[in-house]
Design a protein around this motif. Sequence first.
Motif, PDB file in Angstrom:
ATOM      1  N   TYR A 102     108.078  52.929  68.328  1.00  0.00           N
ATOM      2  CA  TYR A 102     108.475  53.781  69.462  1.00  0.00           C
ATOM      3  C   TYR A 102     109.979  54.019  69.458  1.00  0.00           C
ATOM      4  O   TYR A 102     110.453  55.141  69.702  1.00  0.00           O
ATOM      5  CB  TYR A 102     108.037  53.108  70.768  1.00  0.00           C
ATOM      6  N   VAL A 103     110.765  52.941  69.168  1.00  0.00           N
ATOM      7  CA  VAL A 103     112.219  53.089  69.131  1.00  0.00           C
ATOM      8  C   VAL A 103     112.639  54.047  68.014  1.00  0.00           C
ATOM      9  O   VAL A 103     113.525  54.916  68.191  1.00  0.00           O
ATOM     10  CB  VAL A 103     112.897  51.721  68.958  1.00  0.00           C
ATOM     11  N   ALA A 104     112.031  53.921  66.827  1.00  0.00           N
ATOM     12  CA  ALA A 104     112.384  54.792  65.704  1.00  0.00           C
ATOM     13  C   ALA A 104     112.044  56.235  66.008  1.00  0.00           C
ATOM     14  O   ALA A 104     112.786  57.168  65.638  1.00  0.00           O
ATOM     15  CB  ALA A 104     111.663  54.326  64.442  1.00  0.00           C
ATOM     16  N   ASP A 106     112.037  57.532  68.984  1.00  0.00           N
ATOM     17  CA  ASP A 106     112.914  58.004  70.051  1.00  0.00           C
ATOM     18  C   ASP A 106     114.333  58.243  69.554  1.00  0.00           C
ATOM     19  O   ASP A 106     114.987  59.238  69.927  1.00  0.00           O
ATOM     20  CB  ASP A 106     112.923  56.976  71.194  1.00  0.00           C
ATOM     21  N   THR A 107     114.839  57.361  68.705  1.00  0.00           N
ATOM     22  CA  THR A 107     116.225  57.479  68.241  1.00  0.00           C
ATOM     23  C   THR A 107     116.369  58.314  66.979  1.00  0.00           C
ATOM     24  O   THR A 107     117.491  58.752  66.650  1.00  0.00           O
ATOM     25  CB  THR A 107     116.817  56.084  67.987  1.00  0.00           C
ATOM     26  N   ARG A 108     115.328  58.488  66.243  1.00  0.00           N
ATOM     27  CA  ARG A 108     115.363  59.219  64.973  1.00  0.00           C
ATOM     28  C   ARG A 108     116.318  58.559  63.984  1.00  0.00           C
ATOM     29  O   ARG A 108     116.866  59.213  63.085  1.00  0.00           O
ATOM     30  CB  ARG A 108     115.787  60.677  65.181  1.00  0.00           C
ATOM     31  N   SER A 109     116.504  57.246  64.129  1.00  0.00           N
ATOM     32  CA  SER A 109     117.425  56.513  63.260  1.00  0.00           C
ATOM     33  C   SER A 109     116.677  55.984  62.043  1.00  0.00           C
ATOM     34  O   SER A 109     115.566  55.463  62.159  1.00  0.00           O
ATOM     35  CB  SER A 109     118.060  55.344  64.032  1.00  0.00           C
ATOM     36  N   SER A 110     117.323  56.121  60.881  1.00  0.00           N
ATOM     37  CA  SER A 110     116.690  55.622  59.655  1.00  0.00           C
ATOM     38  C   SER A 110     116.612  54.103  59.650  1.00  0.00           C
ATOM     39  O   SER A 110     115.655  53.528  59.110  1.00  0.00           O
ATOM     40  CB  SER A 110     117.474  56.111  58.427  1.00  0.00           C
ATOM     41  N   ASP A 111     117.601  53.426  60.259  1.00  0.00           N
ATOM     42  CA  ASP A 111     117.560  51.969  60.315  1.00  0.00           C
ATOM     43  C   ASP A 111     116.373  51.488  61.152  1.00  0.00           C
ATOM     44  O   ASP A 111     115.664  50.538  60.772  1.00  0.00           O
ATOM     45  CB  ASP A 111     118.868  51.423  60.903  1.00  0.00           C
ATOM     46  N   ASP A 112     116.145  52.118  62.278  1.00  0.00           N
ATOM     47  CA  ASP A 112     114.993  51.744  63.120  1.00  0.00           C
ATOM     48  C   ASP A 112     113.674  52.046  62.418  1.00  0.00           C
ATOM     49  O   ASP A 112     112.691  51.309  62.561  1.00  0.00           O
ATOM     50  CB  ASP A 112     115.059  52.489  64.456  1.00  0.00           C
TER      51      ASP A 112
END
Length: 224
Positions: A102-104, A106-112
């Motif tokens: 869900y966090v990935a 929402d943030t669209r971050s590659s690390d997440d």
Amino acid sequence: MSDHATGAESTHGLAGRRQAGEKHFETPAWVGPDRHPERRTTRPSSQVPVQPAPVHDQLAPALRTPRADILDHGTWRRSSPGRRLTGLLLIVALLATGALGYVAFDTRSSDDLVLAIVAAMLTTALWAIMATSKPMEVELQGPLLTVRHNGTEETFNLANPFQRIEIRGALGSPTWALVIRRENGSEVVIGSRTVPPAEMHPVVMYHRAKADARRDDRNRRFST
């Protein structure tokens, strides 16, 4: 006297002797129905004698145990603390995978996204461990003991004199184990963490005593 007359008299004599014989002899019951039932005066006595049933070794005893103090049926499953721990970790991994996913998203971050993928892979690995490490299950029905383990199911007759069975360790000891040898020489080991020794031990001893009695009786019959 002509040849025709002689042949007629011979045929007439043969027919007369045949009729005389049929008056005295009846068709045996085991051959088929009587061709002349109207001339039957007594019940035919020519029958196939009754053959006695052959005697074989009785290696399959009744499925019910006659003694009330001997356990007749039951089902046990091995308790495994490691499996319970793996199940707990699987639940945590599932929750972590959902949260990180869900966090990935929402943030669209590659690390997440990488963390979510790692959590998903860990969840898959834990699920595979749980699926391939099912605990041993033992079921008792009279003298028949069924063992289910690692996707296989085997049934052993505790009262079979030809089945090799051994009890290792003393009753009350954590090393107590029931060992059943297969035909190929391998062994099935049922430990005290799978079945309660206090319940299984008297069952095994009772049926093995019956197996020894059958073996001794067979040896006596074949030695005479």
